[in-house]
Design an enzyme around this catalytic site. Structure first.
Site, PDB file in Angstrom:
ATOM      1  NE  ARG A   1      -4.028  -1.979   0.398  1.00 16.71           N
ATOM      2  CZ  ARG A   1      -3.950  -3.237  -0.041  1.00 16.71           C
ATOM      3  NH1 ARG A   1      -2.893  -3.639  -0.743  1.00 16.71           N
ATOM      4  NH2 ARG A   1      -4.936  -4.075   0.181  1.00 16.71           N
TER       5      ARG A   1
ATOM      6  CB  SER B   1      -9.066  -1.366   4.162  1.00 15.62           C
ATOM      7  OG  SER B   1      -9.421  -2.596   3.606  1.00 15.62           O
TER       8      SER B   1
ATOM      9  CD  GLU C   1      -5.928   1.284   2.327  1.00 11.75           C
ATOM     10  OE1 GLU C   1      -5.769   0.165   2.820  1.00 11.75           O
ATOM     11  OE2 GLU C   1      -6.673   1.510   1.357  1.00 11.75           O
TER      12      GLU C   1
HETATM   13  C1  LIG Z   1     -15.386  -0.282  -1.338  1.00  8.08           C
HETATM   14  C2  LIG Z   1     -13.916  -0.023  -1.523  1.00  8.08           C
HETATM   15  C3  LIG Z   1     -13.048  -1.088  -1.642  1.00  8.08           C
HETATM   16  C4  LIG Z   1     -11.679  -0.882  -1.817  1.00  8.08           C
HETATM   17  N1  LIG Z   1     -10.860  -1.954  -1.946  1.00  8.08           N
HETATM   18  C5  LIG Z   1      -9.530  -1.784  -2.137  1.00  8.08           C
HETATM   19  C6  LIG Z   1      -8.668  -2.907  -2.293  1.00  8.08           C
HETATM   20  O1  LIG Z   1      -9.103  -4.054  -2.281  1.00  8.08           O
HETATM   21  N2  LIG Z   1      -7.352  -2.678  -2.473  1.00  8.08           N
HETATM   22  C7  LIG Z   1      -6.832  -1.410  -2.533  1.00  8.08           C
HETATM   23  O2  LIG Z   1      -5.616  -1.284  -2.710  1.00  8.08           O
HETATM   24  N3  LIG Z   1      -7.629  -0.327  -2.391  1.00  8.08           N
HETATM   25  C8  LIG Z   1      -8.956  -0.482  -2.199  1.00  8.08           C
HETATM   26  N4  LIG Z   1      -9.780   0.613  -2.046  1.00  8.08           N
HETATM   27  C9  LIG Z   1      -9.196   1.963  -2.099  1.00  8.08           C
HETATM   28  C10 LIG Z   1      -9.303   2.649  -3.484  1.00  8.08           C
HETATM   29  O3  LIG Z   1     -10.168   1.940  -4.317  1.00  8.08           O
HETATM   30  C11 LIG Z   1      -7.942   2.751  -4.161  1.00  8.08           C
HETATM   31  O4  LIG Z   1      -7.016   3.416  -3.344  1.00  8.08           O
HETATM   32  C12 LIG Z   1      -8.031   3.502  -5.501  1.00  8.08           C
HETATM   33  O5  LIG Z   1      -6.821   3.393  -6.194  1.00  8.08           O
HETATM   34  C13 LIG Z   1      -8.392   4.981  -5.329  1.00  8.08           C
HETATM   35  O6  LIG Z   1      -8.696   5.500  -6.611  1.00  8.08           O
HETATM   36  P1  LIG Z   1      -9.409   6.909  -6.784  1.00  8.08           P
HETATM   37  O7  LIG Z   1      -9.387   7.257  -8.234  1.00  8.08           O
HETATM   38  O8  LIG Z   1     -10.737   6.893  -6.143  1.00  8.08           O
HETATM   39  O9  LIG Z   1      -8.399   7.849  -5.998  1.00  8.08           O
HETATM   40  P2  LIG Z   1      -8.743   9.053  -5.001  1.00  8.08           P
HETATM   41  O10 LIG Z   1      -9.394   8.518  -3.791  1.00  8.08           O
HETATM   42  O11 LIG Z   1      -9.429  10.140  -5.730  1.00  8.08           O
HETATM   43  O12 LIG Z   1      -7.272   9.527  -4.615  1.00  8.08           O
HETATM   44  C14 LIG Z   1      -6.454   8.756  -3.769  1.00  8.08           C
HETATM   45  C15 LIG Z   1      -5.072   9.408  -3.718  1.00  8.08           C
HETATM   46  O13 LIG Z   1      -4.466   9.307  -5.002  1.00  8.08           O
HETATM   47  C16 LIG Z   1      -4.118  10.592  -5.509  1.00  8.08           C
HETATM   48  N5  LIG Z   1      -4.395  10.582  -6.957  1.00  8.08           N
HETATM   49  C17 LIG Z   1      -5.521  10.159  -7.577  1.00  8.08           C
HETATM   50  N6  LIG Z   1      -5.386  10.235  -8.906  1.00  8.08           N
HETATM   51  C18 LIG Z   1      -4.142  10.738  -9.139  1.00  8.08           C
HETATM   52  C19 LIG Z   1      -3.410  11.064 -10.317  1.00  8.08           C
HETATM   53  N7  LIG Z   1      -3.898  10.898 -11.563  1.00  8.08           N
HETATM   54  N8  LIG Z   1      -2.153  11.591 -10.168  1.00  8.08           N
HETATM   55  C20 LIG Z   1      -1.620  11.791  -8.933  1.00  8.08           C
HETATM   56  N9  LIG Z   1      -2.274  11.496  -7.794  1.00  8.08           N
HETATM   57  C21 LIG Z   1      -3.515  10.971  -7.891  1.00  8.08           C
HETATM   58  C22 LIG Z   1      -4.993  11.578  -4.758  1.00  8.08           C
HETATM   59  O14 LIG Z   1      -4.343  12.839  -4.685  1.00  8.08           O
HETATM   60  C23 LIG Z   1      -5.119  10.896  -3.400  1.00  8.08           C
HETATM   61  O15 LIG Z   1      -4.011  11.219  -2.588  1.00  8.08           O
HETATM   62  C24 LIG Z   1     -11.170   0.435  -1.873  1.00  8.08           C
HETATM   63  C25 LIG Z   1     -12.051   1.529  -1.763  1.00  8.08           C
HETATM   64  C26 LIG Z   1     -13.418   1.297  -1.590  1.00  8.08           C
HETATM   65  C27 LIG Z   1     -14.350   2.462  -1.507  1.00  8.08           C
END
Ligand SMILES: Cc1cc2nc3c(=O)[nH]c(=O)nc-3n(C[C@H](O)[C@H](O)[C@H](O)COP(=O)(O)OP(=O)(O)OC[C@H]3O[C@@H](n4cnc5c(N)ncnc54)[C@H](O)[C@@H]3O)c2cc1C
Length: 339
Positions: free
Chosen positions: A162, A235, A331
């Site tokens: 992570r 998580s 996280e």
């Molecule tokens: C129901 C649920 C289940 C999940 N299960 C998992 C799992 O099994 N495993 C896991 O690893 N994660 C899991 N996650 C967490 C999440 O899905 C991941 O972290 C995902 O990659 C976040 O993507 P996002 O586009 O929503 O990012 P955001 O939440 O919008 O951003 C997260 C971070 O990334 C940065 N960011 C986003 N896009 C960019 C970009 N293009 N350039 C630079 N920085 C950027 C943001 O600034 C922020 O700091 C889960 C979340 C939920 C809600």
């Protein structure tokens, strides 16, 4: 300055917050214009994907940038492997479905993880025994200060559990615009995660990549609340990693505690078990709660307040530390006044 931009619909915890400005460029040229705009207004840039791993603890005096560039391109082909370049604005789960349809294998275990492709390297998304870093060749970024484009090799990304350089030295310094990865042309289902293996191998037949993908989708739907129905960020805490001596001491006092030995000799303890053992599962306070089916998931039950979520998280951290001496690390990334 114009009216502030609401962010409640743009984060999966549905927390109420606003930003000074919101911009959604979908080309690299458009992205550079937005970065110029932020610089000229002297506004910090906060990058957001689909908001599924953030806690908005208050309003952001910042330009919130959602990069929407789309595209999936085959950049190299061999008999065993295929190289892909995927733009950061693509949806992650849709990529796993598309890859499977094309006969490009490896991403099955990462099905249904919410969010964008651009956010996936930030915390090196992982699930069911697989991490994204196994497939990444290079991450393309645009520097927020200079607007210059760079390509970072997988080694330069310093991926860990992570974790990556984007949470360390490059935190808040760049926008990821594309990810290049290598997938397999042959099916080699990864069933290293026991619960997944048990689920798919029920009748002893040879398992296909498609069955693994489907099983992961079904397992996730059964275990995790759908954020569109019950706002959450998956998580909320990382699984703590302790020394083997600490783990031995904890196991002596708590014989039922599950542990995972890591290659470096340390031990990973499931945060969900620690939280449940402290009695938090199903607990509710001030419109936020701990999900009744999964103790690692905090849910917004109508409070819509990031500080209420963080208050509850703090109480959980304190009780786990008191009882087990383990530090639970949050996280998702926290933004806003109370961060
Ligand atoms: C129901 C649920 C289940 C999940 N299960 C998992 C799992 O099994 N495993 C896991 O690893 N994660 C899991 N996650 C967490 C999440 O899905 C991941 O972290 C995902 O990659 C976040 O993507 P996002 O586009 O929503 O990012 P955001 O939440 O919008 O951003 C997260 C971070 O990334 C940065 N960011 C986003 N896009 C960019 C970009 N293009 N350039 C630079 N920085 C950027 C943001 O600034 C922020 O700091 C889960 C979340 C939920 C809600």
């Amino acid at each position: 300055m114009a009216e502030r931009a609401g962010l409640q619909a743009l984060n999966s915890l549905r927390l109420r917050a606003s930003a000074t400005l919101l911009r959604t460029p979908d080309t690299q040229a458009g992205l550079r214009d937005v970065l110029d705009e932020a610089r000229s207004l002297q506004l910090p840039v906060v990058v957001l994907g689909e908001g599924s791993n953030v806690v908005l603890a208050g309003d952001l005096d910042a330009l919130v940038l959602r990069y929407r560039g789309l595209g999936r391109e085959i950049i190299s082909e061999g008999s065993e492997h295929v190289g892909l370049r995927v733009a950061a604005g693509e949806n992650w789960h849709a990529l796993t479905v598309w890859a499977l349809d094309q006969g490009f294998y490896g991403l099955e275990n990462l099905a249904l993880i919410p969010g964008t492709v651009g956010a996936a390297p930030i915390q090196n998304i992982g699930a069911y025994g697989v991490e994204l870093s196994e497939f990444i060749d290079c991450v393309e970024v645009v520097d927020i200060d200079s607007g210059s484009m760079h390509r970072l090799s997988a080694a330069a990304c310093a991926f860990g559990y992570r974790d990556s350089i984007f949470k360390g030295a490059l935190r808040d310094r760049c926008v990821i615009t594309a990810v290049e990865m290598t997938l397999r042309r042959s099916e080699q289902p990864n069933l290293s995660y026991a619960a997944l293996a048990d689920y798919v191998k029920a009748d002893g037949h040879e398992v296909t990549a498609s069955e693994v993908h489907q099983a992961v989708v079904e397992l996730r739907r059964a275990r995790l609340p759908d954020p569109s129905l019950m706002p959450n960020v998956g998580s909320f805490f990382k699984n703590p990693v302790v020394t083997s001596a600490q783990a031995e001491a904890l196991m002596k006092e708590n014989p039922s505690m599950p542990v995972f030995r890591l290659a470096d000799g340390s031990t990973k303890i499931p945060a969900a078990w620690l939280i449940e053992a402290c009695g938090w599962k199903g607990y509710t306070q001030s419109g936020v709660g701990v999900h009744g089916g999964h103790a690692l998931v905090l849910i917004n039950q109508g409070s819509n307040s990031g500080s209420a979520v963080l208050d509850l998280a703090g109480r959980i951290q304190q009780s786990v530390r008191r009882r087990f001496g383990c530090k639970l690390e949050i996280e998702p990334r926290i933004y806003g006044a109370a961060a």
